[in-house]
Structure formats: C-alpha cells, structure tokens
Scaffold this active site. Structure first.
Site, PDB file in Angstrom:
ATOM      1  N   ASN A 156      18.211  31.817  16.881  1.00 34.93           N
ATOM      2  CA  ASN A 156      17.253  32.511  17.732  1.00 34.93           C
ATOM      3  C   ASN A 156      16.180  33.091  16.826  1.00 34.93           C
ATOM      4  O   ASN A 156      16.379  34.113  16.180  1.00 34.93           O
ATOM      5  CB  ASN A 156      17.956  33.612  18.535  1.00 34.93           C
ATOM      6  CG  ASN A 156      18.908  33.051  19.563  1.00 34.93           C
ATOM      7  OD1 ASN A 156      18.490  32.535  20.594  1.00 34.93           O
ATOM      8  ND2 ASN A 156      20.200  33.122  19.258  1.00 34.93           N
ATOM      9  N   GLU A 157      15.058  32.400  16.758  1.00 34.23           N
ATOM     10  CA  GLU A 157      14.000  32.756  15.831  1.00 34.23           C
ATOM     11  C   GLU A 157      13.274  34.024  16.291  1.00 34.23           C
ATOM     12  O   GLU A 157      13.387  34.438  17.453  1.00 34.23           O
ATOM     13  CB  GLU A 157      12.995  31.603  15.719  1.00 34.23           C
ATOM     14  CG  GLU A 157      13.600  30.287  15.254  1.00 34.23           C
ATOM     15  CD  GLU A 157      14.000  30.280  13.782  1.00 34.23           C
ATOM     16  OE1 GLU A 157      14.201  31.365  13.207  1.00 34.23           O
ATOM     17  OE2 GLU A 157      14.113  29.191  13.209  1.00 34.23           O
ATOM     18  N   PRO A 158      12.523  34.666  15.394  1.00 31.68           N
ATOM     19  CA  PRO A 158      11.714  35.804  15.798  1.00 31.68           C
ATOM     20  C   PRO A 158      10.876  35.474  17.032  1.00 31.68           C
ATOM     21  O   PRO A 158      10.261  34.402  17.109  1.00 31.68           O
ATOM     22  CB  PRO A 158      10.823  36.049  14.570  1.00 31.68           C
ATOM     23  CG  PRO A 158      11.688  35.602  13.426  1.00 31.68           C
ATOM     24  CD  PRO A 158      12.434  34.408  13.947  1.00 31.68           C
ATOM     25  N   THR A 175      13.171  29.358   8.420  1.00 27.68           N
ATOM     26  CA  THR A 175      14.452  28.684   8.622  1.00 27.68           C
ATOM     27  C   THR A 175      14.452  27.301   7.990  1.00 27.68           C
ATOM     28  O   THR A 175      15.424  26.902   7.326  1.00 27.68           O
ATOM     29  CB  THR A 175      14.751  28.572  10.117  1.00 27.68           C
ATOM     30  OG1 THR A 175      14.801  29.884  10.687  1.00 27.68           O
ATOM     31  CG2 THR A 175      16.084  27.884  10.363  1.00 27.68           C
TER      32      THR A 175
END
Length: 641
Positions: A156-158, A175
């Site tokens: 779950n990326e920024p 990532t």
C-alpha cells in the site's frame, strides 16, 4: 529504558534482529497452539522479504524439534508482484514455499496466495474472493508485517486510504528501487502488484511489525512518533489496538527514547550518553562545543547533566578533548622517530610497522569506504593486505561480460591462439547472454567471467593505493556463490577460509565493513564471518595485540558521537581515493545494484567524508577536506553472529 509518551505504537527493542525474530515466532507459535487446544483454525497473515526470514526459520525449527503442528493453520499472504509466475525467483509464492510451507505440515488447501499470473481482467474478482476467504474464516488472528523506507505496509504505497481493500496497485519508484536487486535492475521490476488493503490489514486482531537495520530507523520514527496520514500508510497502525513493533537496536536508533532520552526524564549519564548529548546540543544551537553555555544546556533540557557533572565549561572541555583524541593521521601508529609528547593513545603503541588485513565484502568496498586510510597505511610503511570476501559477480552488467568475452575471442583469433574449449565457451557466452531473460541466473561460465572482471578491477584499485599484488587475497567465500541476490547461510567453509588467512598473516589491525545498511545483506554476512573468525582466534597468541576496526562509507557513515578513530584526508588524498574508485569500471557511471542512493559510489563516499569533516569543524575541531571514521569492535557488539 525510558518510554516516550509520544510513541503512538508500542515498541519492543532487542539487541539483535534474531532476538526480535525469535520473539515474533514464539508469539505465533503460542497462538497456533492455543487455537489447536480450542479446536479452532489459526488464521495468519504472512509477509515475504528479508525481515521475516528468521521468523520462519524459527517456526520450522519448532515444528521439527518441538512438535509445533501447522495442521490447523490457514495463511493469507500480503502481496504479490504482477505479472508474476509462482515459480519465478522473485515470486512471493516461491519465497513462502522455500522458507516455510514446504518444511511444515500445513495442508496445501489452507494456503492462500495472491496470484500474479492471472489475466488482468480476472484480478478484481480474484481480490474479492481473497477478501471473502478471510471473512469466511472469521478474520486474520495475527498479521505479520514488514515496512519499507516509504512506510508502505503490504505494498500500500503512500496515498493509500485507510479503508482500501485487496486490489492491484501501481508501485512507486522507492518500492521499485528497493526491489531492484532481486530483479537484477530496477528496469526489470514489475510496475504493478496485488496487495491486501490497509483496511484489510487493520481488521487483523493482532499485528506484529518487524523492522531491522539502520535503513529503517527514519521510517520507524515517523511511524511511531509522527502523525497518522495517507502519505505514510504505516502510521495508520497507530489506531490499531493491538499492534506492536519488534525492532533491533539499529532500527530503533532514531526514536526519542534512544536518541535523546534526557528529553523524557531522568537518565544515567554515562560517557556515551554525555558525549551524544553535548554533540547534539552543539549541532542544535549551531555553536562549537567550547562556546556552549549553562543557558544552552538549560534551554535544551539538559539541566540534569549540569547538576550531575558540573558546569558547561567543564563538560565542554571534557567532550572536546574526547573528540580531539579521535583524530589521527597515523591510523596504524607512529614510528619511534615521529612520536611526540602528548600523542594520542593510538599513536603510542610499540608495534611499528604493523601487519594489517583490510576485509572488503565486495571487490570495491576497500577503496570506496576507507581508500584514504588505506593509502595512509601503505604510505606510512605498514604491511597491508586486502582480502576480498566475495567475487561480486552478480553486480556486472551482461554487456560488460559479453564485451570481455568478445575481446578474448578476438585476441586469440588475431594471434592464432585457440585454447581447448575456447570456441565452445565463446559460443555459450554469446548465446546465453543474448537470450537471457530478466532476472535469470547466470550460467557458471558467465558468473566466472563476471567474477574475473571484478577481480581485475580490484587489483587496479588496490595498486592505485600502493598495495602490493602479493598482498591481495581473493577469498570467494562459498556463501556468496549462488548466482542470486539471495545467498546461502554462513558455513564452516566460510569460517575456515577466513581463519586460515588470519592465522597466516597474524595481523595487528583488522579492518571490516560495519556498513550494515547494505540493502543486499552481504556486508552484514561478511562482517559476521569476520567476527566469528576473530572469536575462534581469540586464544591465539597473536590475537592479544590485534584490534578490529569497523569502517563505513558505501551506504552510510558513522556519526561523530560514534567515531573512535577519525582519519583526516588532504585534498590530494581525496583525489587519489577517487582515482582508485574509478578503477572499478563495471561500477562506474551506473551500478547494477545502486540501492536507494542514485549517486555514483565515488560521489557518495566523497560527500559523506566531507560531511563528517564539516561536522567536526562545526563542533570546533580542526577543519579538514574529508574524514574517514572508524569504530573499534569490543568483542561484545550486537552484530548478528
């Protein structure tokens, strides 16, 4: 240990990452047994990556030695790359099979993995079914997590919302850069992944987050002490009622309770704490140490230090002298004719010249991390040996290997030299490299060519520093020889090679890489081999006069409060060091595994050495062009052995 009231997530700090991993495994095992005793399924959320490897290793040991059964366990893994076939080296499915599933008695139909091999138009349905399977089992009882530098959980990326569910996501540059080593280049990392959502993770009844190493220290602090928000998804864990972070000392190093415990209450003012507090005060106020006043101490919450140890003047002078004593232009000690009254302790020993072994994990760490000190040691007359622990063969671009192979082939043709097997080798290398797939392991022949490239560069770099050819040792430690980023465990063979070298040279000084933020783990493994070998040699007569110094530089630098020996470099020595690094042409301009820092290695090293010198200057010490810092190993450090 003082606990910071601003820590919004409970943290448990361990001396070693392995201790934290064992603690996590014990929690998981206790839950499995409790569920089995109550005839209930035990639903676990699992994670891949380097952090949980020792957790799974301990669980496997418990299964084999303590009858821990996984018959009642149902697992759900956090994520998977897309597209990704389950048999590929980088797949989560393969990772879990190799590290856990194939070693325990978990039924195959109780393993749930996100499938990166599905057609894109089936992904939404697959993710929905994944969520439904979790609900059908009553939810995840315990979720194991890791964390990356950007604070993602799962992937779950920024920008991910706290309510998001399992879905496909586009990977951000941080990532993909972090994953580059697994894929032999960032350009080969998939641009998408499947991941449990933040909302899915937060519904787990209990969460254990693992974070190890200095590289995680900044994001751990933001996660624990910062404000919750989608820019750092891990901060959403602050609202979970049963989340605990399991940290090693390095990952916890930026927490206020570790970095500035005097801000939280009463502390025991030992020498290390006083030194750190005074240096922090100097840097916070922008004043040299000898200019700090009682008012500066009081305004920064250091009243207790004044009360316990006297006036600012006395404390300032004490710390200034300590820092001044770390600076030496004679890292190997001085010859008799150069000794002076008042010399620093390190310059007053009676052994000169010394036998010295510099261990370099990769073929370029010697010149990158302590090239200036290496030059000094040689120029000052010591017998300096460099031991290259690994071949570094996975870090060579395919086109470089092809170019060298073509040169040998053309050379032999021109001079009518056709050694037996050369034609077959040339054909193999050409065919293999031109048809090689992204992430494919090199053949043995190609690995050997790449290793020879790194070896020839190491020779040239060492020669540039004045080291004699006969004092270069290429150890090719077996743990490294997998052709993959993932290496084998340390074996007795690795230790024997290292011990044999030490006993043959019987050094007075041993230099080893303490740069544990190396994202690939080779530095940490190489250091463990050295320290274990030193412990095996500690009863040898020669070892009583040996000192082990840890250097950094390729990935990070020692801070002034840590440095015990600071070797200043002149502008000319900085230039010589740069030229030695330039000899490593296969790593020049662009390294295959650059890590998170986009700069070339020579730029990183010069910037870090110059910054150390700037900090020393700002503290009120002499101004130098650059400084290489070292910390002495005392035989008791928390390095994983």
């Amino acid at each position: 240990m003082i606990v910071n009231p601003n820590e919004r997530i409970p943290c448990r700090i361990f001396d070693r990452a392995s201790d934290a991993s064992i603690a996590a495994a014990q929690e998981i095992a206790a839950l499995i047994r409790q569920c089995a005793a109550n005839d209930r399924p035990c639903v676990l959320g699992l994670v891949s990556g380097s952090s949980p490897v020792n957790v799974y290793q301990e669980l496997v040991r418990m299964h084999r030695e303590e009858s821990l059964s996984f018959a009642n366990v149902f697992t759900f893994n956090l994520d998977e790359y897309f597209p990704m076939q389950p048999h590929e080296l980088q797949s989560v499915a393969r990772f879990m099979q190799e590290h856990l599933f194939e070693h325990v008695d978990i039924p195959a139909d109780q393993i749930h993995l996100l499938d990166g091999s599905l057609p894109r138009d089936e992904i939404a349905t697959h993710c929905h079914q994944f969520e439904q399977s979790i609900r059908n089992l009553g939810g995840i009882a315990l979720q194991l997590l890791g964390i990356n530098r950007a604070g993602h959980i799962g992937v779950n990326e920024p920008g991910s919302d706290r309510s998001c569910r399992t879905r496909m996501i586009t990977l951000d540059q941080v990532t993909r850069t972090d994953a580059a080593s697994d894929f032999f280049g960032a350009e080969n990392v998939p641009r998408h992944a499947l991941t449990m959502g933040v909302g899915t993770i937060l519904e787990a009844k209990q969460i254990l987050l693992l974070a190890f190493g200095e590289g995680k220290a900044d994001i751990v602090k933001r996660t624990v002490e910062g404000f919750a928000g989608s820019s750092v998804p891990s901060t959403f864990l602050q609202d979970h009622p049963a989340t605990v972070l399991l940290l090693d000392a390095a990952a916890a190093s930026n927490l206020t309770r570790v970095q500035s415990p005097w801000l939280l209450g009463e502390v025991a003012w030992d020498e290390a704490t006083i030194r750190r507090a005074v240096i922090d005060l100097s840097e916070a106020t922008g004043k040299a140490i000898l200019k700090l006043t009682d008012a500066d101490y009081n305004e920064q919450g250091l009243q207790d230090l004044l009360a316990a140890h006297g006036s600012a003047y006395d404390i300032n002078l004490r710390i200034f002298r300590q820092l001044h004593s770390t600076i030496t232009g004679w890292p190997g000690g001085k010859p008799a004719h150069a000794k002076q009254v008042g010399d620093r302790p390190g310059n007053r020993d009676d052994i000169f010249p010394k036998r010295i072994v510099l261990f370099s994990p990769h073929p370029d760490d010697d010149v990158i991390s302590m090239g200036g000190t290496l030059i000094r040691l040689v120029d000052q007359g010591h017998e300096v040996h460099v031991a290259y622990q690994t071949s570094g063969n996975i870090a060579v671009f395919d086109e470089d290997a092809l170019r060298y192979a073509e040169f040998v082939d053309d050379f032999c043709r021109r001079f009518d030299l056709r050694p037996t097997g050369l034609d077959e080798l040339a054909d193999h290398v050409d065919t293999f490299l031109r048809n090689k797939k992204a992430g494919q392991i090199d053949s043995e022949q190609v690995q050997n060519i790449k290793g020879l490239i790194r070896r020839s560069e190491a020779r040239e770099g060492a020669r540039c520093c004045g080291v004699a050819d006969e004092h270069l040792h290429f150890l090719d430690l077996p743990f490294y020889q997998t052709g993959r980023v993932k290496k084998s465990p340390i074996s007795e063979a690795d230790l024997k090679i290292t011990i044999d070298l030490l006993q043959r040279i019987q050094p007075h000084q041993i230099y080893a890489a303490g740069d544990l933020s190396d994202p690939h783990g080779t530095h940490r493994t190489c250091l463990s081999v050295i320290l274990q070998s030193c412990l095996r040699c500690q009863d040898d007569p020669w070892y009583s006069s040996a000192a082990v110094w840890l250097y950094r530089g390729a990935w990070q630098e020692w801070a002034p409060h840590q440095i015990e020996m600071a070797v200043p470099l002149s502008p000319e020595e900085v230039q010589r060091k740069r030229m030695a690094i330039f000899k490593h042409q296969s790593q020049k301009d662009r390294a295959l595994f650059p890590g998170s820092d986009a700069r070339e290695f020579w730029q990183r090293a010069e910037a870090r050495n110059a910054e150390t010198a700037r900090r020393y200057d700002a503290l009120g010490l002499a101004e130098y062009a650059a400084i290489e810092g070292f910390v002495r190993w005392d035989g008791q450090s928390g390095i994983e052995l």
